[in-house]
Design an enzyme around this catalytic site. Structure first.
Site, PDB file in Angstrom:
ATOM      1  N   GLY A  83       0.903  -1.082   0.018  1.00 34.66           N
ATOM      2  CA  GLY A  83       0.071   0.046   0.104  1.00 34.66           C
ATOM      3  C   GLY A  83       0.837   1.227   0.195  1.00 34.66           C
ATOM      4  N   SER A  84       0.396   2.188   0.591  1.00 28.68           N
ATOM      5  CA  SER A  84       0.913   3.519   0.769  1.00 28.68           C
ATOM      6  C   SER A  84       2.345   3.777   1.448  1.00 28.68           C
ATOM      7  CB  SER A  84      -0.063   4.711   1.014  1.00 28.68           C
ATOM      8  OG  SER A  84      -0.959   4.796   0.309  1.00 28.68           O
ATOM      9  N   THR A  85       2.777   2.666   2.084  1.00 28.34           N
ATOM     10  CA  THR A  85       4.196   2.948   2.500  1.00 28.34           C
ATOM     11  C   THR A  85       4.990   2.786   1.450  1.00 28.34           C
ATOM     12  OG1 THR A  85       4.165   0.392   2.891  1.00 28.34           O
ATOM     13  CG2 THR A  85       3.631   1.646   5.135  1.00 28.34           C
TER      14      THR A  85
END
Length: 578
Positions: free
Chosen positions: A306-308
């Site tokens: 995801g956005s990591t």
């Protein structure tokens, strides 16, 4: 008185006689030399060639020294299996052959020294019989020649026992697993990292035989017990026999305790933060790469990050000069790539400066930015941070991103840039990513073994120090005024990044069929099981020397800011305590 002519004639006759004697003498001398030099079969040469081939395990060369009957009966593969089986039975590590001795009448004695793990040094002789085959010396091979001390008809066999297993220790000496029951004063916190014992797995049986383990041996099959198995097992002991005759004997030897990098307080915090949920937590000491804690599937669980992953996308775009921190972006709820809408989480409208877009985790900014960066540079950035390469933790899963040419169109590249698509990562990998930013762009090589520790800067540069410091500003904004507020720690500057990766359905890769509007069902924001929650962070973020980096993955647990960030906060706090 002889005439001059008579004297000359006598001299000529004498020269002829001497010449004849000289020729005859030369012939005799050559014959003597030929006998003295071993004319006929070179037995010593054959034995030496056989010994050298055995010592270097060159079974084709060894077979070449055998009689025709032996070569017909035994292929090089058959000989390799016989010699290897004997070496494994003896737990041999090295074989040395000595100077062969002629016993007469084609019989030779070859001294052999075998260095073994279980029985020490075994010395003996091998009796070789050399035959003459059309003027060539050839060795009449027998099965008892595979090991010194065997007599014809005898089989090499061993009985072995394992010593008590050594203790596993934390970095401060606290037992993590000790004794026959492998207990620890840390209880479940230790069990979460030490792993389990069990029968030797099929893929390790050949190695176990070489080490001398008995068939019923219990070995480490997971966790630290697996990683440090051979150091914990000690040296087996027992008896090595030729038939019923004893060749060697030694008692089993227990190994010394094995100290690891695990910090008990951080390990306890990781287990508490995971709280029995499916997921993984990993904590590192950035400067050395030492693993301070690991719980759950932190090493093995592969999920879309995801956005990591936007940490990597931002670093790649900044490094390429495609964006600056003060660049501004319109407030939007989505972006269109390859004719498909890429939506922000929960349809949120976000934008503003690049710092603000990162802090709010705007897909509408990072999807197009990833497409602009392009698949080739995006993949290169991910690899620089450690993707597509094994870590130094044995058995850890490899985080991955597809090759640039296989990712696809702008939508697929944009999806990858926000940690969706076919990107896969572990909590360990995202802790490494966070640590790399905290170390001014130098990626640490992780380890569980404090003996590998070196008080020096990591050698793997992922991005420039300037870019890393810019990404640090972005990550500090996430915790200070963005989606990662739940990771705030009073008096400490924390740098982090949330991630919410969609699982069952994704708005980033599905291209709807115009004839079937239901072909791309939207994600249900009320269903937390549709998303993985992530958080990657380090602290302190203003010292230039962060003391702890953390990666948290909670499978099917909703938004990263709501569940993963507070879990990471507990672990960060434990790592910051002196």
């Amino acid at each position: 008185m002889s005439s001059p002519r008579g004297v000359d004639r006598a001299r000529q006759i004498r020269r002829r006689r001497l010449g004849a004697v000289g020729v005859l003498g030369a012939i005799v001398l050559v014959g003597v030399l030929m006998v003295g030099l071993g004319g006929g079969p070179d037995e010593r040469g054959a034995v030496r060639a056989y010994a050298a081939a055995w010592q270097r395990a060159d079974w084709s060369a060894l077979r070449a020294q055998l009689t025709t009957a032996a070569r017909d009966a035994h292929s090089a593969q058959d000989l390799a299996e016989r010699y290897t089986s004997a070496a494994q039975t003896a737990t041999a590590t090295r074989i040395e052959t000595g100077t062969p001795r002629d016993q007469g009448d084609g019989q030779w004695r070859l001294p052999v020294v075998v260095h073994t793990r279980a029985f020490g040094t075994v010395r003996g002789n091998v009796g070789l019989e050399v035959d003459d085959e059309d003027g060539q010396a050839r060795i009449a091979w027998r099965p008892d020649l595979v090991f010194p001390g065997l007599a014809p008809g005898e089989q090499l066999r061993r009985t072995t026992t394992m010593p008590p297993r050594a203790a596993l220790l934390a970095r401060d000496g606290t037992p993590l697993a000790q004794g026959e029951l492998r207990t620890s004063p840390l209880g479940p916190a230790a069990q979460a990292i030490t792993g389990a014992l069990g029968p030797v797995p099929p893929e390790r049986q050949a190695r176990a035989r070489t080490l001398g383990y008995p068939d019923d041996a219990q070995v480490g099959i997971s966790g630290l017990e697996r990683i440090f198995d051979e150091r914990l097992a000690g040296t087996p002991g027992g008896q090595l026999r030729a038939g019923v005759r004893l060749l060697a004997e030694r008692a089993p030897r227990k190994a010394q305790p094995v100290r690891t990098t695990i910090a008990p307080s951080v390990q306890q915090a990781a287990v508490t933060a995971l709280a029995g949920r499916l997921g993984g937590v990993v904590a590192l000491r950035p400067r050395t790469g030492e693993v301070l804690a690991a719980a759950g599937i932190g090493f093995s669980g592969l999920q879309p990050p995801g956005s990591t992953f936007k940490i990597i996308t931002a670093a790649g775009a900044l490094e390429a000069g495609l964006v600056k921190l003060d660049d501004t972006f319109p407030y939007e709820t989505s972006a269109t790539l390859s004719g498909v809408e890429l939506q922000n989480a929960d349809g949120e409208s976000c934008g503003g400066t690049f710092v603000q877009a990162f802090a709010r985790s705007c897909n509408s900014v990072f999807g197009p930015l990833g497409a602009k960066l392009g698949a080739k540079r995006l993949v290169a950035a991910a690899r620089a941070f450690g993707f597509n390469a094994p870590t130094a933790i044995p058995g850890a899963a490899v985080s991955s991103i597809p090759p640039a040419e296989e990712i696809g169109d702008d939508l697929a590249v944009g999806s990858s840039a926000i940690g969706q698509g076919r990107v896969q990562a572990t909590a360990l990998q995202m802790a490494i990513v966070a640590a790399t930013i905290g170390l001014d762009g130098r990626r640490p090589e992780v380890t569980l073994d404090p003996e590998r520790w070196r008080d020096a800067a990591p050698a793997h540069r992922a991005v420039s120090a300037k870019t890393a410091r810019q990404v640090q500003r972005l990550m500090v904004a996430v915790v200070g005024d963005g989606t990662g507020g739940a990771a705030q720690i009073g008096g400490v500057k924390v740098a982090g990044k949330t991630g919410t990766a969609e699982l069952k359905s994704t708005q980033t890769t599905c291209k709807p069929d115009p004839a079937d509007p239901s072909s791309c069902p939207p994600a249900d924001p009320s269903d937390p099981t549709d998303t993985d929650a992530w958080f990657a962070a380090y602290a302190p973020a203003d010292s230039g020397a962060p003391r702890i980096a953390v990666g948290v993955l909670l499978v099917g647990a909703g938004h990263g800011g709501a569940t993963a960030a507070p879990a990471a906060r507990q672990v960060l706090q434990a790592g910051l305590q002196k």
